[in-house]
Scaffold this motif. Structure first.
Motif, PDB file in Angstrom:
ATOM      1  N   ALA A  59       0.826  -1.210   0.000  1.00 42.38           N
ATOM      2  CA  ALA A  59       0.000   0.000   0.000  1.00 42.38           C
ATOM      3  C   ALA A  59       0.860   1.260   0.000  1.00 42.38           C
ATOM      4  N   PHE A  60       1.907   1.289   0.809  1.00 46.05           N
ATOM      5  CA  PHE A  60       2.775   2.465   0.849  1.00 46.05           C
ATOM      6  C   PHE A  60       3.563   2.607  -0.449  1.00 46.05           C
ATOM      7  N   HIS A  61       3.943   1.483  -1.051  1.00 45.36           N
ATOM      8  CA  HIS A  61       4.664   1.539  -2.331  1.00 45.36           C
ATOM      9  C   HIS A  61       3.761   2.102  -3.423  1.00 45.36           C
ATOM     10  N   LEU A  62       2.523   1.642  -3.470  1.00 44.26           N
ATOM     11  CA  LEU A  62       1.577   2.139  -4.484  1.00 44.26           C
ATOM     12  C   LEU A  62       1.231   3.593  -4.236  1.00 44.26           C
ATOM     13  N   ASP A  63       1.207   4.015  -2.969  1.00 46.70           N
ATOM     14  CA  ASP A  63       0.869   5.396  -2.630  1.00 46.70           C
ATOM     15  C   ASP A  63       1.979   6.362  -3.060  1.00 46.70           C
ATOM     16  N   ARG A  64       3.224   5.898  -3.049  1.00 48.01           N
ATOM     17  CA  ARG A  64       4.353   6.753  -3.448  1.00 48.01           C
ATOM     18  C   ARG A  64       4.379   7.027  -4.942  1.00 48.01           C
ATOM     19  N   ARG A  65       3.754   6.168  -5.732  1.00 48.22           N
ATOM     20  CA  ARG A  65       3.763   6.348  -7.190  1.00 48.22           C
ATOM     21  C   ARG A  65       2.951   7.483  -7.607  1.00 48.22           C
TER      22      ARG A  65
END
Length: 65
Positions: A59-65
């Protein structure tokens, strides 16, 4: 080695996936305390903690995109 460039908006405090560092940024709780709590939870409830940690990492990885 410390880099002084400001091109990376996210500080590189992540140890494994940066999950505790990202959660720390969002909640204001110290990231060391979150890492200790995560380790304690791994011993207490391994699978649910592992699933939650991986889900938060994604979730945090997708949010950074």
């Amino acid at each position: 080695m410390v880099r002084d460039d400001m091109t990376n908006p996210v500080p590189n405090r992540g140890k494994l996936f940066g999950t505790c560092a990202a959660l720390s940024d969002r909640t204001g709780i110290d990231d060391t305390l979150l890492r200790i709590v995560a380790i304690v939870l791994l011993f207490w409830a391994f699978m649910p903690t592992l699933v939650a940690y991986c889900a938060a990492a994604v979730a945090f990885h997708l949010d950074r995109r």
